[in-house]
Structure formats: C-alpha cells, structure tokens
Design an enzyme around this catalytic site. Structure first.
Site, short mmCIF file in Angstrom:
data_model
loop_
_atom_site.label_atom_id
_atom_site.label_comp_id
_atom_site.label_asym_id
_atom_site.label_seq_id
_atom_site.Cartn_x
_atom_site.Cartn_y
_atom_site.Cartn_z
N ASP A 343 0.87 -1.17 0.00
CA ASP A 343 0.00 0.00 0.00
C ASP A 343 0.91 1.23 0.00
O ASP A 343 2.12 1.11 0.18
CB ASP A 343 -0.93 0.00 1.22
CG ASP A 343 -2.22 0.76 0.95
OD1 ASP A 343 -3.28 0.13 0.78
OD2 ASP A 343 -2.17 2.01 0.88
N GLU A 402 -11.93 1.38 -7.04
CA GLU A 402 -12.61 1.03 -8.30
C GLU A 402 -12.74 2.27 -9.20
O GLU A 402 -13.82 2.83 -9.40
CB GLU A 402 -13.99 0.42 -7.98
CG GLU A 402 -14.74 -0.16 -9.17
CD GLU A 402 -14.22 -1.50 -9.66
OE1 GLU A 402 -14.82 -2.04 -10.59
OE2 GLU A 402 -13.20 -2.00 -9.14
N SER A 429 -14.56 -5.03 -10.06
CA SER A 429 -15.88 -5.66 -10.02
C SER A 429 -16.74 -5.31 -11.23
O SER A 429 -17.71 -6.00 -11.51
CB SER A 429 -16.62 -5.25 -8.74
OG SER A 429 -16.66 -3.85 -8.62
N HIS A 450 -11.93 -11.50 -9.80
CA HIS A 450 -12.93 -10.79 -9.00
C HIS A 450 -13.33 -11.62 -7.78
O HIS A 450 -14.05 -12.61 -7.90
CB HIS A 450 -14.16 -10.48 -9.88
CG HIS A 450 -15.26 -9.78 -9.16
ND1 HIS A 450 -16.58 -9.87 -9.56
CD2 HIS A 450 -15.24 -8.97 -8.06
CE1 HIS A 450 -17.31 -9.15 -8.72
NE2 HIS A 450 -16.53 -8.60 -7.82
N TYR A 660 -22.91 -19.08 -5.38
CA TYR A 660 -21.68 -18.85 -4.61
C TYR A 660 -21.29 -17.37 -4.52
O TYR A 660 -20.61 -16.97 -3.58
CB TYR A 660 -20.52 -19.64 -5.21
CG TYR A 660 -20.57 -21.12 -4.94
CD1 TYR A 660 -21.32 -21.65 -3.90
CD2 TYR A 660 -19.85 -22.01 -5.73
CE1 TYR A 660 -21.36 -23.01 -3.65
CE2 TYR A 660 -19.88 -23.38 -5.49
CZ TYR A 660 -20.64 -23.88 -4.45
OH TYR A 660 -20.67 -25.22 -4.20
#
Length: 729
Positions: A343, A402, A429, A450, A660
C-alpha cells in the site's frame, strides 16, 4: 470366489467367515442401483452356504462407501412415484436380508461411510472404524432424507437425540465421536482393522458377544416413554425450524418420520420412510439441491481440467491493503501461498494485518489452529510500502479503488517492477478488462480476478478473460484461486462481467418498484421470506455500499445504455446525495447499530421515507408474487443474454456463480434451474405482462425460442431404467 459382481465380490476367509468386499470400478465405491442389486445376488449365494458362520463387510478402496451415486438421482427421481416406491421396497428388502442373516455380521469401515454407505453398515450387527473414518447421513443437504433405513436404524441404535442431530443436520461424525455415541464398537488402526474384525466375529460366533442382543433393538420400537419422546421431538422440530426454515422441507419431514415411526417395528417404520422419501425426491427442492451438487462437481472438474499440469503460483502479491486487499492477503497466506501486501500508506497496512490477526484469532478460539500455525500464517503476509521482492512474485492481484484511471496507472507502474512471466490480475468488479489492459505492455499476462466480500467466506472467484489474455494466464490464475480454497469460474469480458452484470438489472427493478410506490421494507421481506434471498435488495445495497452501487450503476449504464441507463432519479441517487452510504457510515436504507459482538444490526429509519417521497408515487401495496416477478425477471433475462453472448459458458456455471457469488437461494438451484422449474413458456408470459416497464423486462431472442420449443436450460431427464427391481428395464 463365491460370487463376483461388477462392484463387489464374495470370498471365504476362514472358519466359516465370508467377506463381502465392495470393489467398484474407479477410485471410489458408491452405492448405486447396480451395487444394490449385486448385493442382493451376493446374499442369494450366502443363503445357499450351510457352513456360513459370520460375514465381514469391507472395502478394497481408500474409503468404504462414499454414498449413493448422486449422478443417478435426477433420473431416479424422474421415475413415476409408484416405480420409485417399488424400487425402494426392493432395495430395503436387500438390507433387511443382510440384517436378518442367521449369523453375526460386521462392517470394517475405512475412511468414509456416508449416505447409503452408512445405511449399509447400520444393517450389520457390529461396526469397527479406522481413526480417520467419517460416518453420517448427508441426505437432507440434498433435499431428501435417508431411504435405505437410516431413519429407522440410527435412532434405535443411538437413541433419538443423537440420531435426530445427525439426520436433520445432514451431519457426519468422526470415528471418535461415533464411538462415544455407540455408532461403532471400536476404533482400530488401519493395519489392524481386518484382524480385529475377524477376531470380533469369532467372539460373536463363539458366544462371547451377544450379537443377537446388538441386533434386536433395530427390529423393535424406539425405547422412549411419552415424556422423553415429546421433549426429543419438540426440541428437534424447533431447531430445524430455526436452522433450515420453511424453504428446506427435508430436515423437518425426516424428524416427523422418526417421530411417527417411534412406536413401530422395523418393517412398519421402513414403509413410512419410503413413503416420505418418495415425497421429497419428487420435490422441486430436491431437484434443485441435487442439481447444485452436480453443477458444483462439473465446475470444479472443469477448473481441474483447465489447470492441467500448470504449477500453482508459489509467491503472490496484492496491491492495496483495504477490505478486499487485506482479505486476499489473509486467504492466500492461510492456504499456504506467501504474499506481499503493498500500500502507499502505513495505516492501511496495519489495518490489513490487524484484520488477518482477528480472523486467525477466531480460528484459534474455535480450535481450528494453534499459536504456532497462526504465527506461520501471519509471517507469510509481508506488508510493504515499495516494490522490493516483486520481481520474484508469480502473480500480483491489484485491489485498489474502483476507478479505471487509478487502476490502469497502478497496473502499468507494477508491470515495470515484475518479471516478464509474472501474471497481473485485477480485482475489479465492473471495469472491462480490455480497458485496463490498454495500459499494459504484456496484456497476455493480464486478466480479471474478481473476489467477493468477505473474501474468507465467499466461495466464488470470477476469473475474467480479456481479449488478449493467454490460456496459460487463465490456467495459472485458476490454479491460484483453487489453491486459495475458492471455486473459480471463468467468464468473458464485458462491463460487470457475469455476476455484477446480472445483479444491476435486479437493482434497477428495485428502483422501479420504489418509483411505483412500493415500500422497500416490503420488498426486502418478500425477497427474503418468500423467495429466500439471504438479504433483500435494500439491505444488500446497504451492505455493498450505496456509494459503491452508485458508481457501479454508472459503469453499467455506460456499458449497456439501452437497458441499464435511466432517465429518472432513483433511490440510490437520493441516498448517495444525502451521504447515506449504508453500513459503512451507519445509515442507508436502514440505520445500523453495532451490538455487543461487534456485528451491525439494522433498524428502521423513518427519515428514509421522507427522502424517498420526492421520487416515488403514492404508497401502493404489491403482493409478494408481484414483487418477486418484478425483481427476478430482469435478472433472469440478463443471465439468458450472458449465456447467449458466451459471457458465461454454461447454465451450470451461471447457476453456481449466482449461488456462490450472490447467495441465490440454493433450494431454487440458480436462475436457470428456477426458470426450468417455472417453465420457459410460463416465464415468457409473465415477462410479457411486465414488458411495458422497460427494456430490462424484454425477453432475449434465445429464451423466447426456448419457450416456443418448450425447452429448458437443463436437458430433461429420462426415468432411470433400473428402478424396476434394480434390473435394467
């Protein structure tokens, strides 16, 4: 050799003791229809042996019997009810003959004796097990109940309480626990199993063990007085109602079967078990749950085949130590792949490590790992502010914010610090892989990976093949996902990929319902209580994050303007504007309070009604059926489009991704199975009645063609040929 069948054989051992050995072709023994019939023939041979003194049942495979052959279930269940009933009566007559042999019988259990395998050993007088053995009856997890005498023999052997717990929950127990409850007589080391079994049989033959005394309780009524029976069965039914609920009828019917049969003899109780088994076997829930099991096997088999000889990545890295990055780091390290967690600030790195430690502490509290193992796992997560060591990584997963520009910049920068063979994957995503790949020099080494939140709990990983992604890249990423204990499903590239692409029309349907005057609480109630989702759409949006959904909605609208662009302000816009972001800041559609266990509990917040009043028509009541149709049709239509466009390869993969990845109710089996249960013709009629609501309700051409041909997504199953007394028809 006394008898040789396809999947078992009969031999003399010594001193009048015969052995019946389960020996199916392939790696495991299953109790399929042919094996049941073969067992009957072996018993015919034994009946002609005047010198028979005892019978040993064993397996020559690494496991005793792993259960029934579930690949036969759908065809068995498709048989007319009376034929299935006849076959079960025939099968149970064979197990009764085994139980009624005029000599002592013993099962030597190595590894698994599950389902029909467990029911088979229950028919013998004695059971020995190896330390690694697992014995149980998982049938209720498949929407059925034991059908070869499990509900009859197990309660009479163990007592009602222990048997009810195993049968209703679909549990299996360890050898040690089996010994405690009286399911086995002894636990014996693998190499001593057969000698110990022969010794025990000889003791029974010589009169040192009262084998008829062990057998007798299984033939009689349960030893329970009225008060004990009332307490046992009332408690069991309350537990089942709480855990399984009304959408899963099998556990409750199993309990009621045992209760009703408590005063019956074996043969009377078996009649009731058969009647109730047939009832469950022909239910939509059983077809759906068996379908999920078979689809899961298909998806995992496809992943294994795709990986082939590709090595599993040995060194990984993740970019971003947020919720997703920290979760990926934890899961990778927990499953044995060391990972660097990078990070740009110390604070998120500390948070990521703390989150991993918290998850590991929970595992320690449950006795799943010790301090040494925990220290090893934590040592396998290397927090870092720079790219040192990245040149030695096999795979790097990007999990930053994102935003396409930020992601593309981070990916391009990372590419300059890794080797030419290192794979780059993005945990995006919604952003198309083609868009992100444009910033890279080696797009063949790049794909989407993802994960779903929370990473440690959600089984799905959606692996997205970009236009230039190589097969070897996909194989390596599938291998890594499998190593992480996940179920990887490969899909093709488009905005939202598969799961989010089909989720956002569902959210759009929710917004339309609110616009038309529906109460979001009533929508949540219908979708949770009636349809069976774990969370209704309002609650789900709060968990996902209103800000996240607002951003993703814009990406999806740009990708599919005809269906997903909107010309009105919706509830998501309003909550976003008022900074009600959901659970992350304590207020969204609901208000959230943290309880004593640190979990967020939702509460009603009347302020939301005032906010939504400006974008909604006057309050209007909708029936649960109307809500379900309006919510589900846009999702199913989009699933159909994804199949027609080749975004997802098969109905099995589509259904498993939804179960799932989104928690699609398993008792429906997934969107394709649900549509097949409704019938494509009926579904199209329902959708046409709502077509005036907009493009998301327009049924795609391929699905319309299915309706005209009265076809479903799954092939119709012919009734099993062997239900007529176990023989080919």
């Amino acid at each position: 050799m006394l008898y040789q069948g396809e999947s078992l054989y009969l031999n003399w051992l010594e001193d009048g003791i015969a052995e019946l050995v389960f020996s199916a072709p392939g790696s495991v023994n299953t109790l399929d229809t042919r094996t049941v019939a073969s067992l009957g023939k072996a018993l015919d041979v034994l009946a002609e042996q005047p010198n028979l003194k005892g019978l040993l049942l064993r397996s020559d495979k690494p496991a005793f019997i792993v259960g029934a052959d579930i690949t036969e279930f759908l065809s068995l269940f498709a048989a007319p009810a009376e034929k299935l009933h006849e076959w079960l009566v025939f099968a149970n007559s064979i197990f009764n003959r085994l139980e009624d042999l005029p000599v002592p019988t013993l099962s030597a259990i190595n590894s698994y004796a599950l389902g029909g395998g467990c029911e088979c050993v229950l028919a013998t007088d004695f059971r020995l097990a190896t330390p690694d053995a697992r014995i149980g009856l998982p049938e209720t997890k498949l929407g059925i109940m034991p059908g070869f005498g499990g509900t009859v023999r197990l309660p009479r052997l163990l007592g009602a309480d222990s048997a009810l717990e195993i049968i209703a929950a679909g549990k299996d127990v360890s050898a040690a626990d089996a010994l405690k409850v009286g399911l086995v007589q002894a636990v014996v080391a693998n190499e001593k199993l057969i000698p110990a079994a022969i010794k025990m049989l000889k003791q029974a033959i010589n009169g040192e063990l009262d084998w008829l005394g062990y057998r007798r309780p299984k033939l009689e009524a349960l030893k329970l007085n009225k008060i004990e029976a009332m307490m046992s069965f009332t408690t069991a039914k309350a537990m089942v109602l709480q855990t399984a609920g009304k959408h899963y009828p099998a556990p409750m019917l199993a309990v009621k079967t045992i209760e009703a049969a408590a005063t019956m003899t074996r043969d009377e109780a078996l009649q009731l078990e058969t009647q109730h088994f047939v009832q469950l076997a022909r239910s939509n829930e059983a077809r759906a749950l068996v379908g999920i099991f078979l689809n899961d096997q298909y998806v995992k088999g496809k992943a294994k085949k795709l990986v082939g000889e590709t090595p599993v990545p040995q060194q990984a890295a993740v970019l971003g130590a947020g919720i997703m990055g920290g979760g990926i780091a934890y899961q990778s390290a927990f499953k044995g792949v060391p990972i660097r967690m990078k990070d740009i600030n110390e604070k998120p790195l500390a948070l990521g490590m703390n989150e991993a430690a918290k998850l590991l502490n929970k595992q320690m509290e449950r006795g799943k790992l010790d301090g040494m193992k925990m220290a090893t796992i934590l040592a396998n997560i290397h927090p870092t502010l720079d790219y040192a060591g990245f040149e030695r990584t096999d795979i790097v997963v990007e999990a930053v914010v994102e935003n396409p520009k930020i992601k593309a910049s981070v990916l391009a920068e990372t590419e300059s610090h890794i080797s030419e063979s290192t794979i780059l994957a993005s945990n995006t995503s919604t952003i198309p892989i083609a868009v992100l790949a444009a910033a890279l020099k080696r797009p063949q080494n790049f794909c989407g990976m993802h994960f779903f939140n929370p990473v440690h709990r959600m089984p799905l990983v959606e692996i997205i093949r970009g236009p230039k992604t190589s097969d070897s890249t996909i194989a390596s990423v599938v291998a890594y996902a499998s190593k992480m204990g996940k179920t990887p499903i490969v899909v093709n590239d488009c905005p939202g990929f598969f799961v989010n692409r089909v989720l956002f029309p569902y959210f759009a349907a929710f917004s339309l319902l609110l616009r038309d005057g529906a109460d979001f609480r009533e929508i949540d109630n219908a979708m949770e209580k009636k349809f069976g989702w774990p969370m209704g759409p309002a609650y789900l949006l709060d968990v996902v994050g209103i800000d996240t959904a607002h951003h993703a909605q814009a990406v999806m609208a740009e990708g599919f303007p005809q269906r997903m662009a909107k010309d009105y302000r919706d509830a998501i816009d309003v909550l976003f504007e008022h900074q009600r972001f959901g659970q992350k800041n304590g207020q969204g559609f609901y208000r959230y309070q943290t309880d004593s266990k640190g979990k967020q509990r939702k509460e009603q917040d009347d302020a939301v009604d005032a906010l939504l009043k400006n974008i909604s028509q006057p309050k209007k009541a909708f029936s649960a059926e109307e809500i379900i149709a309006r919510m589900m049709i846009p999702m199913i239509n989009e699933v159909a489009r994804c199949l027609e466009e080749g975004i997802v390869a098969s109905p099995a993969e589509a259904d498993m991704a939804l179960v799932y990845g989104l928690g699609f109710p398993p008792f429906h089996g997934g969107a394709c199975r649900y549509l097949d249960t409704l019938g494509s013709e009926r579904y199209v009629e329902m959708a046409q009645q709502l077509a005036h609501l907009g493009a998301i309700y327009q049924v795609p051409d391929g699905l319309q063609q299915k309706a005209r041909s009265n076809e479903g997504y799954y092939p119709s199953v012919a009734p099993h040929a062997d239900v007529s007394h176990g023989q080919p028809a």
